[in-house]
Write an enzyme that holds these catalytic residues in place. Structure first.
Site, short mmCIF file in Angstrom:
data_model
loop_
_atom_site.label_atom_id
_atom_site.label_comp_id
_atom_site.label_asym_id
_atom_site.label_seq_id
_atom_site.Cartn_x
_atom_site.Cartn_y
_atom_site.Cartn_z
N GLN A 92 -4.95 -1.33 9.65
CA GLN A 92 -4.90 -2.75 9.11
C GLN A 92 -5.42 -3.98 9.80
O GLN A 92 -5.22 -3.79 11.34
CB GLN A 92 -3.38 -3.21 8.77
CG GLN A 92 -3.04 -4.24 7.96
CD GLN A 92 -3.84 -4.28 6.55
OE1 GLN A 92 -3.89 -3.32 5.96
NE2 GLN A 92 -4.02 -5.64 6.07
N LYS A 148 0.77 -1.27 -0.06
CA LYS A 148 0.04 0.09 -0.02
C LYS A 148 1.02 1.15 -0.20
O LYS A 148 0.72 2.39 -0.66
CB LYS A 148 -0.94 -0.15 1.31
CG LYS A 148 -2.27 -0.84 1.03
CD LYS A 148 -2.76 -1.04 2.22
CE LYS A 148 -3.99 -2.34 2.26
NZ LYS A 148 -4.36 -2.78 3.38
N ASP A 185 -11.45 2.99 3.98
CA ASP A 185 -11.79 1.50 3.85
C ASP A 185 -13.25 1.21 4.04
O ASP A 185 -13.71 0.14 3.53
CB ASP A 185 -11.29 0.88 5.18
CG ASP A 185 -10.13 -0.11 5.10
OD1 ASP A 185 -9.85 -0.44 3.95
OD2 ASP A 185 -9.50 -0.40 6.12
N1 GUN Z 1 -6.99 -6.74 6.13
C1 GUN Z 1 -7.28 -7.61 4.88
N2 GUN Z 1 -7.98 -6.66 4.23
C2 GUN Z 1 -8.11 -5.42 4.74
C3 GUN Z 1 -8.74 -4.17 4.40
O1 GUN Z 1 -9.27 -3.99 2.93
N3 GUN Z 1 -8.48 -3.03 4.96
C4 GUN Z 1 -8.15 -3.33 6.33
N4 GUN Z 1 -7.87 -2.34 7.08
N5 GUN Z 1 -7.43 -4.44 6.68
C5 GUN Z 1 -7.55 -5.48 5.79
#
Ligand code: GUN
Length: 291
Positions: A98, A54, A121
């Site tokens: 995350q 990311k 998100d």
């Molecule tokens: N963990 C797995 N996929 C995601 C996501 O799309 N966003 C976040 N914040 N954590 C994750």
């Protein structure tokens, strides 16, 4: 019949290019780059890889990336205090914590603390409610990426039978709402669903998001159906999805592979949502059709 492979990696790469062009236009108008803050608590190896990817993609798109890597034993109130600071930081347009978080921290408490207008998100109750009621808001990245691939392939989804396997807040539920918004007839299947193979056999569109390696078999698929595989399962044979790809290839009309299908779309949509957040917050217009 051999199913077409839906190249999510190539689709995501084109989306990245369009985002980068609009990031440059935003920066020229606003005098700053869009900013994304990513918070990682603990040292889960898979999460560390996602967060690193990311960060790289954010910088490559011309955005500012604010990474916060914190120890696994971080007290909950310290994490909430960080979220409060990021909510108040004018340089931050998007906040992503995350998941999963360490066991002593309730993820619901943390995501609920994020300013809904920075919740790229789409996990806050506010944005989940906006999606469910048809208001503008942020939609979770993975299901929105799946919908983009479906619309690219099918155009209008009106009246199609869609089965979503999995009812998580991150994928299954928002995916069902998105498909409903497109006027599909939506079934949400899950671990307690009876006769799952027969339920799946009815579907023109199958979205598999259960997290069980190759659970969906080729003979569950209706001939010609479009199959979107959200699973990322690590096995001795390597990364596999929730769908038995080899079996489905002979039946489906098109299918996303693992890896290279849905996965690359998630980060592309995260950057899209961050750009949209920046434009909304600064009152800068953006080209919605290109995103
Ligand atoms: N963990 C797995 N996929 C995601 C996501 O799309 N966003 C976040 N914040 N954590 C994750």
């Amino acid at each position: 019949m051999t199913a077409e492979i839906i190249d999510g990696k190539a689709f995501a790469a084109r989306l990245h290019q369009r985002i980068a062009a609009q990031v440059a236009a935003f920066a020229a108008a606003a005098g700053r780059a869009p900013g994304l803050a990513v918070v990682l608590v603990g040292d889960d190896p898979a999460s560390a890889v996602y967060v690193r990817n990311k960060h790289k993609a954010t910088v490559a798109a011309g955005m500012a990336s604010f990474a916060h890597r914190l120890p696994a034993d971080l007290p909950r109130h310290d994490l909430l205090a960080l979220v409060d600071r990021l909510n108040a930081d004018v340089a931050v347009d998007g906040i992503l914590v995350q998941l999963p978080l360490p066991d002593h921290i309730d993820a619901r408490v943390v995501t609920t603390r994020i300013d809904p207008d920075k919740d790229v998100d789409g996990f806050t109750p506010e944005n989940a409610g906006r999606l469910a009621t048809g208001l503008h808001g942020f939609v979770p990245c993975t299901p929105l990426g799946c919908l983009m691939l479906l619309k690219d392939r099918l155009g209008d989804l009106t009246g199609m039978d869609a089965v979503v396997i999995g009812r998580s807040n991150i994928v299954g539920k928002p995916m069902a709402h998105l498909l409903l918004r497109e006027s599909c007839t939506v079934t949400v299947a899950h671990s307690k669903t009876r006769d799952l193979p027969d339920v799946v056999r009815r579907a023109d569109i199958v979205v598999a998001a259960v997290g069980r390696a190759e659970m969906v078999r080729g003979d569950w698929i209706k001939p010609g159906a479009i199959v979107i595989d959200v699973g990322i399962n690590r096995t001795e044979a390597g990364l596999v999805g929730d769908v038995d790809l080899a079996g489905a290839l002979g039946v489906a009309g098109a299918i996303t592979p693992v890896p290279g299908g849905v996965g690359p779309m998630t980060i592309a949509v995260l950057l899209r949502n961050t750009l949209v957040s920046a434009c909304r917050r600064e009152g800068v217009p953006y080209d919605k059709e290109a995103l």
